[in-house]
Design a protein around this motif. Structure first.
Motif, PDB file in Angstrom:
ATOM      1  N   ARG A  46      76.070   1.283 -44.326  1.00 22.28           N
ATOM      2  CA  ARG A  46      75.183   2.279 -43.729  1.00 22.28           C
ATOM      3  C   ARG A  46      75.778   3.669 -43.918  1.00 22.28           C
ATOM      4  O   ARG A  46      76.994   3.854 -43.901  1.00 22.28           O
ATOM      5  CB  ARG A  46      74.957   1.991 -42.250  1.00 22.28           C
ATOM      6  CG  ARG A  46      74.276   0.649 -41.984  1.00 22.28           C
ATOM      7  CD  ARG A  46      73.743   0.546 -40.567  1.00 22.28           C
ATOM      8  NE  ARG A  46      72.624   1.444 -40.327  1.00 22.28           N
ATOM      9  CZ  ARG A  46      71.354   1.168 -40.667  1.00 22.28           C
ATOM     10  NH1 ARG A  46      71.059   0.035 -41.259  1.00 22.28           N
ATOM     11  NH2 ARG A  46      70.398   2.033 -40.408  1.00 22.28           N
ATOM     12  N   PHE A  47      74.878   4.633 -44.098  1.00 27.19           N
ATOM     13  CA  PHE A  47      75.268   6.031 -44.272  1.00 27.19           C
ATOM     14  C   PHE A  47      74.200   6.893 -43.619  1.00 27.19           C
ATOM     15  O   PHE A  47      73.031   6.814 -43.968  1.00 27.19           O
ATOM     16  CB  PHE A  47      75.389   6.368 -45.766  1.00 27.19           C
ATOM     17  CG  PHE A  47      75.641   7.824 -46.069  1.00 27.19           C
ATOM     18  CD1 PHE A  47      76.863   8.406 -45.775  1.00 27.19           C
ATOM     19  CD2 PHE A  47      74.658   8.593 -46.662  1.00 27.19           C
ATOM     20  CE1 PHE A  47      77.106   9.738 -46.068  1.00 27.19           C
ATOM     21  CE2 PHE A  47      74.885   9.928 -46.959  1.00 27.19           C
ATOM     22  CZ  PHE A  47      76.123  10.507 -46.669  1.00 27.19           C
ATOM     23  N   GLU A  48      74.609   7.669 -42.629  1.00 26.34           N
ATOM     24  CA  GLU A  48      73.695   8.553 -41.902  1.00 26.34           C
ATOM     25  C   GLU A  48      72.464   7.809 -41.406  1.00 26.34           C
ATOM     26  O   GLU A  48      71.336   8.285 -41.466  1.00 26.34           O
ATOM     27  CB  GLU A  48      73.300   9.745 -42.761  1.00 26.34           C
ATOM     28  CG  GLU A  48      74.475  10.653 -43.110  1.00 26.34           C
ATOM     29  CD  GLU A  48      74.074  11.883 -43.883  1.00 26.34           C
ATOM     30  OE1 GLU A  48      74.921  12.793 -44.000  1.00 26.34           O
ATOM     31  OE2 GLU A  48      72.926  11.957 -44.376  1.00 26.34           O
ATOM     32  N   GLY A  49      72.685   6.586 -40.918  1.00 26.97           N
ATOM     33  CA  GLY A  49      71.603   5.815 -40.317  1.00 26.97           C
ATOM     34  C   GLY A  49      70.762   5.017 -41.291  1.00 26.97           C
ATOM     35  O   GLY A  49      69.864   4.282 -40.866  1.00 26.97           O
ATOM     36  N   SER A  50      71.027   5.126 -42.588  1.00 22.99           N
ATOM     37  CA  SER A  50      70.254   4.396 -43.591  1.00 22.99           C
ATOM     38  C   SER A  50      71.120   3.314 -44.229  1.00 22.99           C
ATOM     39  O   SER A  50      72.331   3.464 -44.353  1.00 22.99           O
ATOM     40  CB  SER A  50      69.742   5.352 -44.684  1.00 22.99           C
ATOM     41  OG  SER A  50      68.876   6.327 -44.135  1.00 22.99           O
ATOM     42  N   SER A  51      70.475   2.228 -44.655  1.00 27.50           N
ATOM     43  CA  SER A  51      71.166   1.112 -45.270  1.00 27.50           C
ATOM     44  C   SER A  51      71.091   1.201 -46.799  1.00 27.50           C
ATOM     45  O   SER A  51      70.032   1.496 -47.367  1.00 27.50           O
ATOM     46  CB  SER A  51      70.534  -0.204 -44.802  1.00 27.50           C
ATOM     47  OG  SER A  51      71.070  -1.303 -45.502  1.00 27.50           O
ATOM     48  N   PHE A  52      72.219   0.915 -47.451  1.00 31.23           N
ATOM     49  CA  PHE A  52      72.310   0.936 -48.909  1.00 31.23           C
ATOM     50  C   PHE A  52      73.051  -0.319 -49.368  1.00 31.23           C
ATOM     51  O   PHE A  52      74.035  -0.718 -48.743  1.00 31.23           O
ATOM     52  CB  PHE A  52      73.080   2.166 -49.403  1.00 31.23           C
ATOM     53  CG  PHE A  52      72.463   3.486 -49.036  1.00 31.23           C
ATOM     54  CD1 PHE A  52      71.623   4.146 -49.922  1.00 31.23           C
ATOM     55  CD2 PHE A  52      72.722   4.069 -47.803  1.00 31.23           C
ATOM     56  CE1 PHE A  52      71.054   5.363 -49.585  1.00 31.23           C
ATOM     57  CE2 PHE A  52      72.164   5.283 -47.457  1.00 31.23           C
ATOM     58  CZ  PHE A  52      71.322   5.939 -48.349  1.00 31.23           C
ATOM     59  N   THR A  53      72.597  -0.899 -50.459  1.00 31.55           N
ATOM     60  CA  THR A  53      73.334  -1.981 -51.099  1.00 31.55           C
ATOM     61  C   THR A  53      73.899  -1.462 -52.412  1.00 31.55           C
ATOM     62  O   THR A  53      73.184  -0.842 -53.202  1.00 31.55           O
ATOM     63  CB  THR A  53      72.449  -3.206 -51.352  1.00 31.55           C
ATOM     64  OG1 THR A  53      72.017  -3.732 -50.091  1.00 31.55           O
ATOM     65  CG2 THR A  53      73.206  -4.296 -52.094  1.00 31.55           C
ATOM     66  N   MET A  54      75.193  -1.726 -52.630  1.00 29.18           N
ATOM     67  CA  MET A  54      75.864  -1.223 -53.833  1.00 29.18           C
ATOM     68  C   MET A  54      76.571  -2.373 -54.523  1.00 29.18           C
ATOM     69  O   MET A  54      77.118  -3.271 -53.883  1.00 29.18           O
ATOM     70  CB  MET A  54      76.848  -0.118 -53.470  1.00 29.18           C
ATOM     71  CG  MET A  54      77.895  -0.518 -52.465  1.00 29.18           C
ATOM     72  SD  MET A  54      78.936   0.888 -52.001  1.00 29.18           S
ATOM     73  CE  MET A  54      80.144   0.055 -50.970  1.00 29.18           C
ATOM     74  N   CYS A  55      76.553  -2.331 -55.849  1.00 27.05           N
ATOM     75  CA  CYS A  55      77.228  -3.318 -56.682  1.00 27.05           C
ATOM     76  C   CYS A  55      78.139  -2.568 -57.642  1.00 27.05           C
ATOM     77  O   CYS A  55      77.673  -1.720 -58.405  1.00 27.05           O
ATOM     78  CB  CYS A  55      76.221  -4.158 -57.464  1.00 27.05           C
ATOM     79  SG  CYS A  55      75.094  -5.124 -56.419  1.00 27.05           S
ATOM     80  N   GLU A  56      79.438  -2.868 -57.595  1.00 26.24           N
ATOM     81  CA  GLU A  56      80.421  -2.143 -58.399  1.00 26.24           C
ATOM     82  C   GLU A  56      80.824  -2.954 -59.618  1.00 26.24           C
ATOM     83  O   GLU A  56      81.086  -4.156 -59.519  1.00 26.24           O
ATOM     84  CB  GLU A  56      81.656  -1.816 -57.557  1.00 26.24           C
ATOM     85  CG  GLU A  56      82.704  -1.020 -58.323  1.00 26.24           C
ATOM     86  CD  GLU A  56      83.838  -0.541 -57.434  1.00 26.24           C
ATOM     87  OE1 GLU A  56      84.996  -0.548 -57.900  1.00 26.24           O
ATOM     88  OE2 GLU A  56      83.559  -0.154 -56.275  1.00 26.24           O
ATOM     89  N   VAL A  57      80.879  -2.290 -60.767  1.00 26.01           N
ATOM     90  CA  VAL A  57      81.218  -2.929 -62.038  1.00 26.01           C
ATOM     91  C   VAL A  57      82.385  -2.181 -62.664  1.00 26.01           C
ATOM     92  O   VAL A  57      82.417  -0.941 -62.671  1.00 26.01           O
ATOM     93  CB  VAL A  57      80.007  -2.912 -63.001  1.00 26.01           C
ATOM     94  CG1 VAL A  57      80.369  -3.562 -64.335  1.00 26.01           C
ATOM     95  CG2 VAL A  57      78.810  -3.628 -62.370  1.00 26.01           C
ATOM     96  N   GLY A  58      83.347  -2.908 -63.206  1.00 23.77           N
ATOM     97  CA  GLY A  58      84.469  -2.316 -63.914  1.00 23.77           C
ATOM     98  C   GLY A  58      84.294  -2.439 -65.418  1.00 23.77           C
ATOM     99  O   GLY A  58      83.485  -3.236 -65.909  1.00 23.77           O
ATOM    100  N   THR A  59      85.056  -1.651 -66.175  1.00 27.03           N
ATOM    101  CA  THR A  59      84.910  -1.640 -67.631  1.00 27.03           C
ATOM    102  C   THR A  59      85.258  -2.976 -68.275  1.00 27.03           C
ATOM    103  O   THR A  59      84.864  -3.236 -69.410  1.00 27.03           O
ATOM    104  CB  THR A  59      85.778  -0.539 -68.256  1.00 27.03           C
ATOM    105  OG1 THR A  59      87.118  -0.645 -67.755  1.00 27.03           O
ATOM    106  CG2 THR A  59      85.229   0.838 -67.929  1.00 27.03           C
TER     107      THR A  59
END
Length: 241
Positions: A25-38
């Protein structure tokens, strides 16, 4: 809130080796993140022998011939009614669609826009700078607007804008070793979405992919968003077993 179709993701099996994804959550909003490496096999997908693939399931069907499957995926750029990419699209080192550097209507033409490039490292490059000195890209997709460029927010993003949608995009680390793909789970304006990349994730460059049709495939989260057929898609490729 998550689109209703994502509820069906509870039926998905877990996939070993799938890209790590988290919801925050960021500033009351929900986010989904997917991180990829090289070191991961990250690709762009658009068409097969019969035309545009259009869905995550179609990509998985195509990958099955390699004994592969998607670790994660999302839509990756705007497209015309026939699902052809808007602007630059490079697949397996071959340019499928030319770069567009002129200002134009809609979000894509809200300059500066940019290109996400997958090469020896990840890059988000402003489109005119890319056209003047293109890096070597195995895959590339153009979209717009830029959300963050050199640590600065796009100058035309409005803090209190009431134009809110489910949105998705990508940001890259300063060294190009990481790409972080983000979808908002709540409707947010451009300004909050851009600040999530810069202020919450600390990423100096980020590019908007789309809104309204934004979707995520994340087996690690048992999530598979459904909807209208898509144009370009991005995702990691892993072994099926």
């Amino acid at each position: 809130m998550l689109r209703l179709a994502a509820m069906f993701a509870l039926l998905l099996p877990q996939v070993a080796g799938a890209t790590s994804c988290d919801t925050v959550r960021f500033e009351g909003s929900s986010f989904t993140m997917c991180e990829v490496g090289t070191g991961e096999d990250l690709r762009l997908f658009h068409a097969g022998p019969s035309g545009p693939l259009g869905s995550f399931s179609a990509v998985n069907t195509a990958l099955a011939a390699e004994g592969k499957t998607l670790g994660f995926a999302m839509n990756a750029g705007m497209y015309h009614p026939d699902r052809a990419p808007v602007g630059l699209f490079i697949e397996q080192g071959t340019e499928q669609s030319a770069i567009v550097t002129a200002e134009g209507p809609g979000n894509f033409g809200l300059l500066p826009n940019g290109v996400f490039c997958i090469g020896d490292r990840f890059r988000v490059v402003e489109s005119r700078a890319f056209a003047a000195n293109p890096p070597a890209c195995r895959f590339a997709t153009q979209s717009g607007p830029m959300l963050v460029l050199g640590g600065q927010l796009h100058p035309r993003l409005i803090p209190d804008s009431d134009s809110t949608y489910i949105r998705n995009g990508v940001g890259v680390s300063a060294d190009g070793a990481r790409a972080v793909f983000v979808i908002s789970n709540d409707q947010v304006n451009f300004h909050r979405f851009a600040r999530f990349f810069r202020d919450a994730l600390g990423l100096p460059d980020a590019l908007y992919f789309d809104g309204k049709i934004s979707r995520l495939y994340a087996p690690a989260l048992r999530r598979n968003d459904f909807g209208f057929a898509m144009g370009p898609m991005v995702g990691t490729v892993i072994n099926r077993n």
